[in-house]
Design a protein around this motif. Structure first.
Motif, PDB file in Angstrom:
ATOM      1  N   ASN A 200     -42.043   7.086 -15.210  1.00 55.51           N
ATOM      2  CA  ASN A 200     -41.284   7.601 -14.069  1.00 55.51           C
ATOM      3  C   ASN A 200     -40.905   9.040 -14.413  1.00 55.51           C
ATOM      4  O   ASN A 200     -41.290   9.521 -15.485  1.00 55.51           O
ATOM      5  N   GLU A 201     -40.144   9.740 -13.571  1.00 58.61           N
ATOM      6  CA  GLU A 201     -39.958  11.184 -13.817  1.00 58.61           C
ATOM      7  C   GLU A 201     -39.174  11.487 -15.087  1.00 58.61           C
ATOM      8  O   GLU A 201     -39.180  12.616 -15.572  1.00 58.61           O
ATOM      9  N   HIS A 202     -38.491  10.464 -15.654  1.00 55.60           N
ATOM     10  CA  HIS A 202     -37.723  10.688 -16.892  1.00 55.60           C
ATOM     11  C   HIS A 202     -38.265   9.895 -18.070  1.00 55.60           C
ATOM     12  O   HIS A 202     -37.577   9.765 -19.087  1.00 55.60           O
ATOM     13  N   HIS A 203     -39.455   9.315 -17.943  1.00 59.32           N
ATOM     14  CA  HIS A 203     -39.950   8.463 -19.043  1.00 59.32           C
ATOM     15  C   HIS A 203     -41.469   8.514 -19.150  1.00 59.32           C
ATOM     16  O   HIS A 203     -42.168   8.274 -18.161  1.00 59.32           O
ATOM     17  N   ILE A 204     -41.957   8.832 -20.356  1.00 61.45           N
ATOM     18  CA  ILE A 204     -43.404   8.768 -20.593  1.00 61.45           C
ATOM     19  C   ILE A 204     -43.692   7.928 -21.840  1.00 61.45           C
ATOM     20  O   ILE A 204     -42.836   7.768 -22.705  1.00 61.45           O
ATOM     21  N   LYS A 205     -44.916   7.407 -21.886  1.00 64.78           N
ATOM     22  CA  LYS A 205     -45.436   6.821 -23.121  1.00 64.78           C
ATOM     23  C   LYS A 205     -46.449   7.821 -23.653  1.00 64.78           C
ATOM     24  O   LYS A 205     -47.199   8.427 -22.871  1.00 64.78           O
ATOM     25  N   LEU A 206     -46.501   7.979 -24.972  1.00 67.45           N
ATOM     26  CA  LEU A 206     -47.345   9.033 -25.534  1.00 67.45           C
ATOM     27  C   LEU A 206     -48.002   8.577 -26.833  1.00 67.45           C
ATOM     28  O   LEU A 206     -47.347   7.989 -27.696  1.00 67.45           O
ATOM     29  N   ARG A 207     -49.301   8.871 -26.939  1.00 67.03           N
ATOM     30  CA  ARG A 207     -49.995   8.750 -28.233  1.00 67.03           C
ATOM     31  C   ARG A 207     -50.603  10.113 -28.530  1.00 67.03           C
ATOM     32  O   ARG A 207     -51.100  10.786 -27.629  1.00 67.03           O
ATOM     33  N   VAL A 208     -50.561  10.516 -29.810  1.00 62.78           N
ATOM     34  CA  VAL A 208     -51.071  11.848 -30.171  1.00 62.78           C
ATOM     35  C   VAL A 208     -52.078  11.735 -31.312  1.00 62.78           C
ATOM     36  O   VAL A 208     -51.790  11.109 -32.338  1.00 62.78           O
ATOM     37  N   ALA A 225     -44.499  19.083 -26.119  1.00 64.46           N
ATOM     38  CA  ALA A 225     -45.593  19.641 -25.308  1.00 64.46           C
ATOM     39  C   ALA A 225     -45.865  18.785 -24.073  1.00 64.46           C
ATOM     40  O   ALA A 225     -46.053  19.305 -22.969  1.00 64.46           O
ATOM     41  N   ALA A 226     -45.870  17.457 -24.252  1.00 67.71           N
ATOM     42  CA  ALA A 226     -46.139  16.561 -23.118  1.00 67.71           C
ATOM     43  C   ALA A 226     -45.017  16.686 -22.085  1.00 67.71           C
ATOM     44  O   ALA A 226     -45.274  16.813 -20.877  1.00 67.71           O
ATOM     45  N   ALA A 227     -43.765  16.652 -22.564  1.00 68.38           N
ATOM     46  CA  ALA A 227     -42.633  16.713 -21.622  1.00 68.38           C
ATOM     47  C   ALA A 227     -42.626  18.040 -20.868  1.00 68.38           C
ATOM     48  O   ALA A 227     -42.498  18.061 -19.639  1.00 68.38           O
ATOM     49  N   SER A 238     -36.259  16.908 -16.603  1.00 62.15           N
ATOM     50  CA  SER A 238     -35.492  16.838 -17.848  1.00 62.15           C
ATOM     51  C   SER A 238     -34.207  16.031 -17.637  1.00 62.15           C
ATOM     52  O   SER A 238     -33.598  16.163 -16.568  1.00 62.15           O
ATOM     53  N   PRO A 239     -33.780  15.212 -18.634  1.00 59.08           N
ATOM     54  CA  PRO A 239     -34.410  14.942 -19.917  1.00 59.08           C
ATOM     55  C   PRO A 239     -35.512  13.892 -19.777  1.00 59.08           C
ATOM     56  O   PRO A 239     -35.486  13.074 -18.848  1.00 59.08           O
ATOM     57  N   VAL A 240     -36.440  13.922 -20.735  1.00 53.53           N
ATOM     58  CA  VAL A 240     -37.562  12.974 -20.703  1.00 53.53           C
ATOM     59  C   VAL A 240     -37.489  12.085 -21.938  1.00 53.53           C
ATOM     60  O   VAL A 240     -37.410  12.585 -23.066  1.00 53.53           O
ATOM     61  N   LYS A 241     -37.495  10.773 -21.714  1.00 49.32           N
ATOM     62  CA  LYS A 241     -37.583   9.827 -22.838  1.00 49.32           C
ATOM     63  C   LYS A 241     -39.054   9.655 -23.184  1.00 49.32           C
ATOM     64  O   LYS A 241     -39.870   9.377 -22.302  1.00 49.32           O
ATOM     65  N   VAL A 242     -39.393   9.846 -24.462  1.00 53.16           N
ATOM     66  CA  VAL A 242     -40.784   9.720 -24.902  1.00 53.16           C
ATOM     67  C   VAL A 242     -40.897   8.495 -25.790  1.00 53.16           C
ATOM     68  O   VAL A 242     -40.300   8.438 -26.872  1.00 53.16           O
ATOM     69  N   SER A 243     -41.656   7.495 -25.329  1.00 50.00           N
ATOM     70  CA  SER A 243     -41.872   6.294 -26.142  1.00 50.00           C
ATOM     71  C   SER A 243     -43.187   6.443 -26.882  1.00 50.00           C
ATOM     72  O   SER A 243     -44.264   6.489 -26.260  1.00 50.00           O
ATOM     73  N   ALA A 244     -43.097   6.545 -28.209  1.00 48.29           N
ATOM     74  CA  ALA A 244     -44.299   6.591 -29.051  1.00 48.29           C
ATOM     75  C   ALA A 244     -44.439   5.229 -29.721  1.00 48.29           C
ATOM     76  O   ALA A 244     -43.532   4.401 -29.641  1.00 48.29           O
ATOM     77  N   ARG A 245     -45.562   5.008 -30.398  1.00 45.95           N
ATOM     78  CA  ARG A 245     -45.748   3.702 -31.034  1.00 45.95           C
ATOM     79  C   ARG A 245     -44.719   3.450 -32.141  1.00 45.95           C
ATOM     80  O   ARG A 245     -44.365   2.329 -32.433  1.00 45.95           O
TER      81      ARG A 245
END
Ligand SMILES: N[C@@H](CCC[C@H](N)C(=O)O)C(=O)O
Length: 279
Positions: A200-208, A225-227, A238-245
């Protein structure tokens, strides 16, 4: 040069580090030795090695080396671990410090709740600053990889990042496409490659897929960089929650020319000594 060195193993959201105090034990490590130390079977194992040094312009200087031995100029998760390290080692009594990196001065701060916030500086989008081969700056570029076109954003957080939007990070071709883009000729200094799923606009999942280290469980500059690329293109706010593994980071950015603020964990795992002649 000392043959036996003391080190601390740390992690920030699962991105792991060997941290060496080069102030009290001055040391010079070859790329070959760093590769051996990074090996998870025959060495200590880490994504990056962080070397603490004294600085003429900030409280400390730190140098960052990828697992392949290459020296790079920025590391977000490393910056958080760095302030925890210098405080725990008694190298400073301040909870907010200035740190000289090869791409400028950053200011990590130990928060009362145990997390660390880092002022990562302003992102750069101009192709020359990344560096990326393109006529002019844009929110998105088409990159040809093995005869397939991919839309990417390109941004520097003091190190180069390409960001792709995917439907599902779990099934994204992180290893194969990440490795191909890392060495794409339009990124003359190679690149870190992020695969972002917008929840959603404040939450992403990310793998790098990180330059010089392969896929890591989290990448701090990759999260920034993603946010910022998502905020810049109007997809995120902003703010963006980034869920990584390996854990979660929070990224705040107010727009052009303002600094990116990154908050997340920094944990000491163990301390040890290693005989460099034995590896
Ligand atoms: N894990 C890092 C980034 C480390 C450097 C990167 N692989 C590069 O080559 O630029 C982070 O947390 O930012």
């Amino acid at each position: 040069m000392a043959k036996t060195i003391k080190f601390t193993k740390m992690q920030g959201a699962g991105n792991d580090f060997m941290v060496i105090d080069g102030v009290t034990q001055p040391i010079s490590l070859s790329a070959d030795t760093i590769k051996k130390l990074a090996n998870r079977q025959f060495g200590i194992g880490f994504d990056q090695l962080l070397l603490v040094e004294s600085s003429a312009v900030a409280d400390f200087k730190y140098r960052i080396f990828n697992a392949d031995g290459s020296e790079v100029s920025q590391c977000g998760n490393g910056a958080r671990c760095f302030v925890r390290f210098v405080v725990d080692q008694g190298l400073t009594h301040q909870r907010e410090i200035s740190v000289e990196t090869a791409s400028g001065i950053i200011t990590p701060k130990l928060e009362a709740h145990g997390l660390v916030t880092v002022n990562m500086g302003a992102p750069r989008f101009k192709p020359d600053a990344i560096p990326f081969v393109a006529e002019s700056a844009a929110n998105s570029y088409v990159l040809e990889v093995n005869n397939q076109a991919h839309n990417i954003a390109a941004v520097s957080m003091g190190n180069p990042h390409a960001v792709l939007i995917v439907d599902d990070v779990e099934t994204a071709p992180v290893q194969s496409l990440g490795a191909a883009i890392e060495y794409h000729p339009r990124f003359p200094e190679r690149v870190n490659v992020g695969f972002m799923q917008i929840m959603n606009e404040h939450h992403i999942k990310l793998r790098v897929f990180e330059r010089g280290s392969g896929e890591t469980l989290a990448c701090g500059t990759g999260a920034c960089a993603a946010a910022v690329s998502g905020i810049q293109s109007g997809r995120l706010s902003s703010p963006v929650k980034v869920s990584a593994r390996g854990g979660e980071l929070s990224i705040a950015w107010q727009g052009t020319d303002t600094p990116v603020m990154m908050t997340g964990p920094a944990v000491t795992v163990f301390t040890g000594e290693i005989d460099l002649d034995a590896i």
